[in-house]
Design an enzyme around this catalytic site. Structure first.
Site, PDB file in Angstrom:
ATOM      1  N   ARG A 176     -71.427  -2.050  22.873  1.00 55.37           N
ATOM      2  CA  ARG A 176     -72.790  -2.580  22.678  1.00 55.37           C
ATOM      3  C   ARG A 176     -73.275  -3.051  24.044  1.00 55.37           C
ATOM      4  O   ARG A 176     -72.662  -3.924  24.664  1.00 55.37           O
ATOM      5  CB  ARG A 176     -72.779  -3.736  21.675  1.00 55.37           C
ATOM      6  CG  ARG A 176     -74.089  -4.505  21.660  1.00 55.37           C
ATOM      7  CD  ARG A 176     -74.205  -5.445  20.492  1.00 55.37           C
ATOM      8  NE  ARG A 176     -74.437  -4.705  19.261  1.00 55.37           N
ATOM      9  CZ  ARG A 176     -74.884  -5.243  18.131  1.00 55.37           C
ATOM     10  NH1 ARG A 176     -75.164  -6.531  18.068  1.00 55.37           N
ATOM     11  NH2 ARG A 176     -75.068  -4.512  17.049  1.00 55.37           N
TER      12      ARG A 176
ATOM     13  N   HIS B  77     -79.463   2.656  17.853  1.00 60.70           N
ATOM     14  CA  HIS B  77     -78.452   1.930  17.050  1.00 60.70           C
ATOM     15  C   HIS B  77     -77.952   2.891  15.961  1.00 60.70           C
ATOM     16  O   HIS B  77     -78.204   2.697  14.774  1.00 60.70           O
ATOM     17  CB  HIS B  77     -79.094   0.680  16.451  1.00 60.70           C
ATOM     18  CG  HIS B  77     -78.112  -0.325  15.938  1.00 60.70           C
ATOM     19  ND1 HIS B  77     -76.746  -0.199  16.095  1.00 60.70           N
ATOM     20  CD2 HIS B  77     -78.296  -1.508  15.265  1.00 60.70           C
ATOM     21  CE1 HIS B  77     -76.141  -1.232  15.541  1.00 60.70           C
ATOM     22  NE2 HIS B  77     -77.056  -2.033  15.034  1.00 60.70           N
TER      23      HIS B  77
ATOM     24  N   GLN C 117     -75.967   1.832  12.631  1.00 59.03           N
ATOM     25  CA  GLN C 117     -76.778   1.160  11.613  1.00 59.03           C
ATOM     26  C   GLN C 117     -77.544   2.181  10.770  1.00 59.03           C
ATOM     27  O   GLN C 117     -77.637   2.056   9.546  1.00 59.03           O
ATOM     28  CB  GLN C 117     -77.755   0.187  12.275  1.00 59.03           C
ATOM     29  CG  GLN C 117     -78.575  -0.593  11.292  1.00 59.03           C
ATOM     30  CD  GLN C 117     -77.741  -1.592  10.493  1.00 59.03           C
ATOM     31  OE1 GLN C 117     -77.018  -2.387  11.077  1.00 59.03           O
ATOM     32  NE2 GLN C 117     -77.840  -1.557   9.170  1.00 59.03           N
TER      33      GLN C 117
ATOM     34  N   ASP D  28     -87.601  -4.602  11.471  1.00 61.85           N
ATOM     35  CA  ASP D  28     -86.564  -5.240  12.291  1.00 61.85           C
ATOM     36  C   ASP D  28     -87.221  -6.411  13.009  1.00 61.85           C
ATOM     37  O   ASP D  28     -88.453  -6.575  12.958  1.00 61.85           O
ATOM     38  CB  ASP D  28     -86.008  -4.191  13.280  1.00 61.85           C
ATOM     39  CG  ASP D  28     -84.791  -4.662  14.054  1.00 61.85           C
ATOM     40  OD1 ASP D  28     -84.195  -5.699  13.683  1.00 61.85           O
ATOM     41  OD2 ASP D  28     -84.437  -3.997  15.049  1.00 61.85           O
TER      42      ASP D  28
ATOM     43  N   CYS E 243     -81.882  -4.208   9.288  1.00 61.28           N
ATOM     44  CA  CYS E 243     -80.506  -4.139   9.797  1.00 61.28           C
ATOM     45  C   CYS E 243     -79.849  -5.501   9.899  1.00 61.28           C
ATOM     46  O   CYS E 243     -78.631  -5.591   9.950  1.00 61.28           O
ATOM     47  CB  CYS E 243     -80.482  -3.434  11.155  1.00 61.28           C
ATOM     48  SG  CYS E 243     -81.329  -4.317  12.471  1.00 61.28           S
TER      49      CYS E 243
ATOM     50  N   ARG F 234     -71.933  -0.659   6.653  1.00 62.88           N
ATOM     51  CA  ARG F 234     -71.504  -0.483   8.047  1.00 62.88           C
ATOM     52  C   ARG F 234     -69.986  -0.271   8.080  1.00 62.88           C
ATOM     53  O   ARG F 234     -69.469   0.568   8.817  1.00 62.88           O
ATOM     54  CB  ARG F 234     -71.858  -1.725   8.890  1.00 62.88           C
ATOM     55  CG  ARG F 234     -73.347  -1.941   9.136  1.00 62.88           C
ATOM     56  CD  ARG F 234     -73.918  -0.937  10.111  1.00 62.88           C
ATOM     57  NE  ARG F 234     -73.273  -0.936  11.410  1.00 62.88           N
ATOM     58  CZ  ARG F 234     -73.547  -1.749  12.423  1.00 62.88           C
ATOM     59  NH1 ARG F 234     -74.509  -2.635  12.299  1.00 62.88           N
ATOM     60  NH2 ARG F 234     -72.913  -1.660  13.580  1.00 62.88           N
TER      61      ARG F 234
HETATM   62  N1  NVA Z   1     -83.366  -4.408  17.353  1.00 64.37           N
HETATM   63  C1  NVA Z   1     -82.361  -5.447  17.260  1.00 64.37           C
HETATM   64  C2  NVA Z   1     -81.250  -5.029  16.366  1.00 64.37           C
HETATM   65  C3  NVA Z   1     -80.153  -6.050  16.196  1.00 64.37           C
HETATM   66  C4  NVA Z   1     -79.023  -5.565  15.345  1.00 64.37           C
HETATM   67  C5  NVA Z   1     -81.840  -5.760  18.654  1.00 64.37           C
HETATM   68  O1  NVA Z   1     -81.636  -4.816  19.427  1.00 64.37           O
HETATM   69  O2  NVA Z   1     -81.647  -6.940  18.971  1.00 64.37           O
HETATM   70  N1   CP Z   2     -77.197  -5.034  12.400  1.00 62.92           N
HETATM   71  C1   CP Z   2     -76.355  -5.363  13.376  1.00 62.92           C
HETATM   72  O1   CP Z   2     -75.974  -4.548  14.213  1.00 62.92           O
HETATM   73  O2   CP Z   2     -75.939  -6.657  13.357  1.00 62.92           O
HETATM   74  P1   CP Z   2     -75.119  -7.432  14.480  1.00 62.92           P
HETATM   75  O3   CP Z   2     -76.041  -7.649  15.646  1.00 62.92           O
HETATM   76  O4   CP Z   2     -74.727  -8.733  13.829  1.00 62.92           O
HETATM   77  O5   CP Z   2     -73.923  -6.622  14.887  1.00 62.92           O
END
Ligand code: NVA
Ligand code: CP
Length: 306
Positions: free
Chosen positions: A106, A133, A136, A220, A260, A288
């Site tokens: 990540r 992502h 997800q 989101d 998500c 997930r």
């Molecule tokens: N769009 C959000 C998703 C978090 C799981 C982010 O990137 O922070």
């Molecule tokens: N939806 C998702 O990826 O959640 P986290 O940021 O908690 O991993």
């Protein structure tokens, strides 16, 4: 000659046939898990998870999933590794991938995970970048199929930010043959490089119009990780892009709501929608676990499993 290493950096890194295989395996793996049936095809395999941003779901689902499949997990972050002291991502990839069997990352820019993968000896999975992502969306589409049947030919409404989730939904729509009806605030349009036009994409000024006739309404957070400095401006700009009861009423009566998570009730979604009967958010989160187990199984063992 050994088969080339397969990565999952974007949704479109797998073919439609491979995604369907992963979904079929997800169902089997989920069913075995629910019946407490021992299934450990990844004994002696190790997953390294590299987190440069915070996580709850991604960390727990990958970590629990790998242990359940018989393997083990190493968790590192920018702060507790040499990544935080400027060791190049290429060198990190060369080293980690000589020690483990599969890596999940990540991070921020998508180019960073691509650089890692280019220097990795083992499969690399995208656990979220600024642009995509894909794990997800695997879970979300698997959840839709479980509850409503095939997603091909259906309509998904995206209300809110043009972010990593939106761009991954759009890749999936092109690959799996469904339509995205997207509405973002005028100052936050889709980036055409990440969202090329096509019959799978319809853009609307009004969120209500985007939701009309949708089989699934999804949104989101207004401010994704890494963009926190823009939070105050975004709060004002996105005010009318909140998924509320009126938006859900514009969709089909049996439409699902997805997010998500983590969510901000009262911003991108009202509490009555996310906590209401059309919401599938807890199923998405649980799935997930199951889809990522199937994904790791596929990337490490291919289809030679039962
Ligand atoms: N769009 C959000 C998703 C978090 C799981 C982010 O990137 O922070
Ligand atoms: N939806 C998702 O990826 O959640 P986290 O940021 O908690 O991993």
């Amino acid at each position: 000659m050994a088969a080339p290493i397969r990565h999952f950096l974007q949704f479109a890194d797998l073919t439609r046939d491979e995604i369907e295989h992963v979904f079929a395996r997800s169902s089997i793996i989920k069913d075995r898990f629910k019946r407490y049936e021992f299934y450990q095809p990844l004994r002696d395999r190790t997953l390294a998870m590299v987190f440069e941003k915070a996580s709850t779901r991604t960390r727990v689902s990958f970590e629990a999933g790998m242990y359940q499949l018989g393997g083990s997990v190493i968790h590192i972050t920018t702060g507790d590794s040499q990544l935080g002291r400027s060791e190049p991502i290429e060198d990190t990839a060369r080293v980690i991938s000589r020690m483990v069997d599969i890596v999940m990352i990540r991070t921020y820019e998508h180019t960073k995970i691509e650089r890692f993968a280019a220097h990795s000896r083992v499969p690399v999975i995208n656990g979220l970048t600024n642009e995509y992502h894909p794990c997800q969306i695997l879970a979300d589409i698997f959840t839709f199929i479980e509850q409503r049947g095939s997603i091909a030919g259906r309509t998904v409404a995206w209300i809110g930010d043009a972010n990593n989730m939106a761009y991954t939904w759009l890749q999936a729509a092109r690959l799996l043959g469904f339509t995205m009806q997207v509405s973002t605030p005028p100052a936050y349009p889709l980036d055409a490089k990440l969202a090329p036009p096509g019959p799978h994409l319809k853009v609307f000024d009004s969120p209500l119009d985007a939701a009309r006739g949708a089989d699934l309404v999804t949104t989101d957070v207004w401010t994704s990780m890494g963009f926190e400095a823009e939070n105050a401006t975004r709060l004002a700009a996105f005010e009318d892009w909140c998924v509320d009861a009126e938006i859900m009423q514009a969709a089909r009566p049996d439409a699902l709501f997805m997010h998500c998570l983590p969510a901000h009730r009262g911003e991108e979604v009202t509490a009555d929608v996310i906590d209401g009967p059309q919401s599938a958010v807890w199923d998405e989160a649980e799935n997930r676990l199951h889809v990522q187990k199937a994904l790791m199984e596929y990337l490490l063992l291919g289809r030679a499993i039962s």
